[in-house]
Design an enzyme around this catalytic site. Structure first.
Site, PDB file in Angstrom:
ATOM      1  N   GLU A  79      23.982  -9.423 106.867  1.00 51.13           N
ATOM      2  CA  GLU A  79      23.950 -10.309 105.691  1.00 51.13           C
ATOM      3  C   GLU A  79      24.900  -9.803 104.613  1.00 51.13           C
ATOM      4  OE1 GLU A  79      21.433  -9.039 107.433  1.00 51.13           O
ATOM      5  OE2 GLU A  79      19.535  -9.991 106.936  1.00 51.13           O
TER       6      GLU A  79
ATOM      7  N   ASN B 209      26.220  -6.586 111.630  1.00 48.32           N
ATOM      8  CA  ASN B 209      25.819  -5.264 111.145  1.00 48.32           C
ATOM      9  C   ASN B 209      26.820  -4.222 111.626  1.00 48.32           C
ATOM     10  OD1 ASN B 209      24.663  -5.880 113.689  1.00 48.32           O
ATOM     11  ND2 ASN B 209      23.100  -4.304 113.474  1.00 48.32           N
ATOM     12  N   ILE B 210      27.046  -3.237 110.765  1.00 50.93           N
ATOM     13  CA  ILE B 210      28.015  -2.168 111.040  1.00 50.93           C
ATOM     14  C   ILE B 210      27.303  -0.837 110.817  1.00 50.93           C
ATOM     15  CG2 ILE B 210      30.259  -1.191 110.443  1.00 50.93           C
ATOM     16  CD1 ILE B 210      30.940  -3.971 109.162  1.00 50.93           C
ATOM     17  N   GLU B 211      27.032  -0.134 111.911  1.00 53.23           N
ATOM     18  CA  GLU B 211      26.293   1.126 111.803  1.00 53.23           C
ATOM     19  C   GLU B 211      27.239   2.312 111.666  1.00 53.23           C
ATOM     20  OE1 GLU B 211      23.456   1.066 115.073  1.00 53.23           O
ATOM     21  OE2 GLU B 211      22.260  -0.437 113.997  1.00 53.23           O
TER      22      GLU B 211
ATOM     23  N   CYS C   4      16.347  -7.342 104.916  1.00 52.07           N
ATOM     24  CA  CYS C   4      15.788  -6.145 104.277  1.00 52.07           C
ATOM     25  C   CYS C   4      15.846  -6.305 102.751  1.00 52.07           C
ATOM     26  CB  CYS C   4      16.548  -4.896 104.727  1.00 52.07           C
ATOM     27  SG  CYS C   4      18.144  -4.672 103.911  1.00 52.07           S
TER      28      CYS C   4
ATOM     29  N   CYS D   4      19.392  -6.301 101.095  1.00 56.09           N
ATOM     30  CA  CYS D   4      20.117  -7.578 101.258  1.00 56.09           C
ATOM     31  C   CYS D   4      19.539  -8.658 100.346  1.00 56.09           C
ATOM     32  CB  CYS D   4      20.075  -8.031 102.712  1.00 56.09           C
ATOM     33  SG  CYS D   4      21.127  -7.029 103.783  1.00 56.09           S
TER      34      CYS D   4
ATOM     35  N   CYS E  93      24.073  -4.060 106.744  1.00 53.56           N
ATOM     36  CA  CYS E  93      23.456  -5.181 107.462  1.00 53.56           C
ATOM     37  C   CYS E  93      24.437  -6.353 107.580  1.00 53.56           C
ATOM     38  CB  CYS E  93      22.226  -5.679 106.720  1.00 53.56           C
ATOM     39  SG  CYS E  93      20.866  -4.520 106.681  1.00 53.56           S
TER      40      CYS E  93
HETATM   41  N1  THU Z   1      19.801  -5.339 110.340  1.00 58.42           N
HETATM   42  C1  THU Z   1      20.590  -6.363 109.861  1.00 58.42           C
HETATM   43  O1  THU Z   1      21.820  -6.341 110.021  1.00 58.42           O
HETATM   44  N2  THU Z   1      19.976  -7.376 109.206  1.00 58.42           N
HETATM   45  C2  THU Z   1      18.629  -7.518 109.079  1.00 58.42           C
HETATM   46  O2  THU Z   1      18.179  -8.489 108.485  1.00 58.42           O
HETATM   47  C3  THU Z   1      17.734  -6.509 109.641  1.00 58.42           C
HETATM   48  C4  THU Z   1      18.383  -5.270 110.122  1.00 58.42           C
HETATM   49  C5  THU Z   1      20.461  -4.280 111.125  1.00 58.42           C
HETATM   50  C6  THU Z   1      20.600  -2.962 110.440  1.00 58.42           C
HETATM   51  C7  THU Z   1      20.702  -2.025 111.634  1.00 58.42           C
HETATM   52  O3  THU Z   1      22.045  -1.983 112.080  1.00 58.42           O
HETATM   53  C8  THU Z   1      19.863  -2.690 112.708  1.00 58.42           C
HETATM   54  O4  THU Z   1      19.707  -4.037 112.296  1.00 58.42           O
HETATM   55  C9  THU Z   1      18.503  -2.052 112.910  1.00 58.42           C
HETATM   56  O5  THU Z   1      17.834  -1.914 111.720  1.00 58.42           O
END
Ligand code: THU
Length: 134
Positions: A53, A40-42, A84, A87, A51
Site C-alpha cells: 500500500e 511489498n518490498i522486504e 497495517c 499504512c 508494504c
Molecule cells: N504486507 C503488506 O504489504 N500489506 C499488508 O496490508 C499486510 C502486510 C506485507 C509486509 C510484509 O512484506 C508481508 O506482507 C508480511 O507481513
C-alpha cells in the site's frame, strides 16, 4: 473497483518478499484519475519492509498527486487482509476515502477510511497547519 483490483493483482506478481513469502499488491487511484501500483518490498533488516500500500501511495505522491481516492490490495490469504497501522496513517494523510481488500480467489471487502482508522492523527491537528498548506 474491478480495475483497481486487477491492477493490484498484477502488482502482486512484482512483490519482493523473500523472507515472509507473503506477496501483496496494491493499486491506488489519484485525484487525476491515474492508477498507481505497488508491491511489498522486504529487506534483510526486516523492519525496513515497505508494504504494498505504501509503495503504491509513495509512487503516486512522488509523481505529483496530492489527493488520493480509493486503494485496493490483494493477497493470497483465506480472507482479504487489512492494511497495517502504518499504512492506515499514510492513507489518512492523502485523503484516501475507500479501501478495497481482496484475496486472490476474488473475495472482497470494502470499508471506509473512517472505519479503518477512526480518530486518526491529521495535518489539521498540527498547530498552524491547515488543508491549504500542501
Ligand atoms: N504486507 C503488506 O504489504 N500489506 C499488508 O496490508 C499486510 C502486510 C506485507 C509486509 C510484509 O512484506 C508481508 O506482507 C508480511 O507481513
Amino acid at each position: 473497483m474491478d480495475e483497481l483490483i486487477m491492477a493490484a493483482k498484477h502488482a502482486r506478481t512484482k512483490a519482493y518478499a523473500p523472507y515472509s513469502h507473503f506477496n501483496v499488491g496494491a493499486a491506488v487511484r489519484g485525484a487525476s484519475g491515474k492508477i498507481y501500483t505497488g508491491s511489498n518490498i522486504e529487506n534483510a533488516s526486516y523492519g525496513l519492509t515497505n508494504c504494498a500500500e505504501r509503495t503504491a501511495i509513495f509512487k503516486a505522491i512522488s509523481d505529483g498527486e496530492r489527493v488520493l481516492d480509493t486503494i485496493a490490495l490483494v493477497a493470497d490469504s483465506k480472507d482479504p487482509v487489512a492494511p497495517c497501522g502504518a499504512c492506515r496513517q499514510v492513507m489518512v494523510e492523502f485523503g484516501i476515502s475507500t479501501i478495497i481488500m481482496a484475496n486472490t480467489s476474488g473475495k472482497t471487502h470494502m470499508v471506509s477510511m473512517a472505519e479503518l482508522l477512526p480518530w486518526g492523527f491529521e495535518k489539521t491537528d498540527l498547530p498552524g497547519e491547515d488543508k491549504n498548506n500542501e
